[in-house]
Design an enzyme around this catalytic site. Structure first.
Site, short mmCIF file in Angstrom:
data_model
loop_
_atom_site.label_atom_id
_atom_site.label_comp_id
_atom_site.label_asym_id
_atom_site.label_seq_id
_atom_site.Cartn_x
_atom_site.Cartn_y
_atom_site.Cartn_z
N ARG A 57 27.85 29.93 42.26
CA ARG A 57 27.50 28.99 41.45
C ARG A 57 27.38 29.67 40.08
O ARG A 57 27.19 28.95 38.88
CB ARG A 57 26.25 28.23 41.60
CG ARG A 57 25.73 27.45 40.70
CD ARG A 57 24.69 26.22 41.24
NE ARG A 57 23.57 26.84 42.10
CZ ARG A 57 22.51 27.33 41.73
NH1 ARG A 57 22.28 27.32 40.48
NH2 ARG A 57 21.49 27.93 42.40
N TYR A 110 36.23 8.17 25.91
CA TYR A 110 36.46 8.09 27.32
C TYR A 110 35.18 7.25 28.10
O TYR A 110 34.04 7.75 27.82
CB TYR A 110 36.63 9.66 28.06
CG TYR A 110 36.80 9.62 29.62
CD1 TYR A 110 37.78 8.95 29.94
CD2 TYR A 110 35.73 9.81 30.16
CE1 TYR A 110 37.86 9.00 31.53
CE2 TYR A 110 35.78 9.90 31.67
CZ TYR A 110 37.02 9.59 32.13
OH TYR A 110 37.08 9.36 33.52
N ASP A 181 37.58 16.38 22.97
CA ASP A 181 38.12 16.13 24.06
C ASP A 181 39.82 16.27 24.07
O ASP A 181 40.38 15.63 23.21
CB ASP A 181 37.86 15.03 24.76
CG ASP A 181 38.14 14.51 26.07
OD1 ASP A 181 39.43 15.12 26.44
OD2 ASP A 181 37.61 14.19 27.14
N LYS A 206 43.60 16.19 35.00
CA LYS A 206 44.89 15.65 34.34
C LYS A 206 45.94 16.80 34.34
O LYS A 206 46.53 17.14 35.41
CB LYS A 206 44.51 15.28 33.00
CG LYS A 206 43.08 14.33 33.03
CD LYS A 206 43.50 12.93 33.85
CE LYS A 206 42.15 12.37 33.99
NZ LYS A 206 41.33 12.04 33.08
#
Ligand SMILES: *Cc1c(COP(=O)(O)O)cnc(C)c1O
Length: 399
Positions: A57, A110, A181, A206
């Site tokens: 983590r 977004y 972004d 993406k």
């Protein structure tokens, strides 16, 4: 005398202690924890000493391989991988906010970033103002007192660009941090950090992954900005990137240059074709010469990708359902950036809960259709669109 044979449970627990490490492909460190040789070693790791791994983590060597690649491509000091683009966005934003802070955000951001700001952060006393960030003076007027300027260039669905160098200067003068972004262009075609942004965030689901089999995200930025994410948000929000998905990302990114060149070329061909169709009122593609920010595109970008949108002429807006159902090579689906062509009618976004959603808040035209142009032969894609236009007008559905 030979050693007593160990119990199967002990043997299984120690299987693989010896690494075989001469393969060309990088190893996959699919492990939750790392062990230490001594108390002193472990103590050093906990005190922040370098060269140690504790728990995945936190840091993991496979994840770090992906992070280093993105940091290098973006020209950032460092990068941090996340379980999704939204985990990257959440950590990037929250690592810079306290109760009562303000965000200035580009319109048509977004939809789930809008949801984070509008429905979650607002519960902690964070207000977000959405501005038309193509208007630099408007941003300058609204940025005073804001902590974050949040940009996405081009914007989702509408594909408008922002002047990142000028907006970054204005934001910094006002004491605000700039987050951009950069999922659409990828660092191959646009590098906002070099234009002055503090943090770049990506949906690595993406183009970076490129094969529609990974959900992941990444934030790259200045040493300070990444350090703020590492100090608290990365570990305690816990949206870490899994080693296996990092491994797939490292693999996928090896072909990023050739994939994007193909997406770019094919999407431009499809966009030019759509510009000639009488049923189409407008094509929103930053790489076309008639785009409203064509000069910004020429100055700041070195290429366009495979995602853009068009608006059906008003007379045909009610036929969009028939149009998308008639397509055979373009699948109906969200997301983008993989090898396959996709179609997303913007009107679908209006029914998403909770209200208001980005489609209603930003009044996205229900006549807008987003296309992702995949790696198929562009003439086949154009033939598919051609026949869908004909079937749309003929009243027939999917054959
Ligand atoms: C998909 C997307 C995101 C969110 O990324 P996930 O990996 O789905 O969480 C963020 N920004 C843009 C522009 C996107 O298209």
């Amino acid at each position: 005398m030979s050693e007593p044979r160990k119990h199967p449970s002990t043997l299984l627990a120690h299987d693989g202690d010896v690494a075989i490490d001469a393969g060309i492909a990088p190893p996959l460190h699919q492990t939750s924890l790392f062990t230490f040789d001594s108390y002193a070693d472990m103590n050093d790791a906990f005190a922040g000493g370098p060269g140690h791994y504790i728990y995945s983590r936190g840091n993991n060597p496979t994840v770090q391989r992906f992070e280093r690649a993105v940091a290098e491509l973006e020209g950032g000091h460092a990068a941090r991988g996340f379980a999704s683009g939204m985990a990257a966005i959440s950590a990037a934003v929250m690592s810079n906010l306290s109760a009562g802070n303000r965000i200035v955000c580009v319109r048509n951001v977004y939809p789930d970033a809008f949801k984070l700001f509008r429905h979650l952060l607002v519960r902690f006393g964070i207000d977000t103002e959405y501005v038309d960030a193509t208007d630099v003076d408007l941003v300058a007027a609204r940025i005073q007192g804001a902590r974050i300027l949040y940009l996405e260039s081009p914007t989702s669905l509408t594909f408008t660009l922002q002047d990142i160098p000028r907006l970054s200067r204005i934001a910094h003068e006002a004491g605000a941090l700039v987050i951009v972004d950069n999922s659409w262009a990828t660092p191959l075609y646009h590098r906002p950090l070099e234009a002055g942004a503090d943090l770049v965030v990506h949906s690595a689901s993406k183009y970076l992954s490129g094969h529609s089999d990974v959900v992941a995200g990444v934030a790259a930025g200045t040493a300070d900005a990444i350090e703020r994410i590492n100090r608290l948000e990365y570990g305690v929000l816990g949206g870490k990137l899994s080693p296996f998905e990092a491994w797939l990302l490292v693999r996928g990114m090896r072909t990023l240059v050739v994939r994007l060149a193909r997406h770019r070329q094919s999407a431009l061909e499809v966009a030019r074709y759509l510009s000639t169709r009488p049923e189409v009122q407008a094509v929103h593609h930053p790489g076309l010469p008639n785009h409203p920010q064509a000069s910004l595109f020429q100055r700041d970008f070195t290429g366009s990708s495979g995602l853009f949108s068009f608006e059906m002429a008003e007379a045909h807006a009610p036929d969009i359902e028939r149009f998308v159902d008639a397509l055979e090579l373009f699948h109906l689906g969200v997301s983008w950036g993989g090898y396959e062509s996709l179609v997303y009618p913007a009107s679908i976004g209006r029914v998403a809960a909770p209200a208001p959603n980005a489609a209603t808040e930003f009044d996205v035209s229900p006549a807008l259709v987003r296309l992702h142009v995949g790696l198929e032969e562009p003439s086949d894609l154009i033939a598919d669109l051609d026949s869908a236009f004909e079937r749309m007008k003929g009243g027939g559905g999917r054959g």
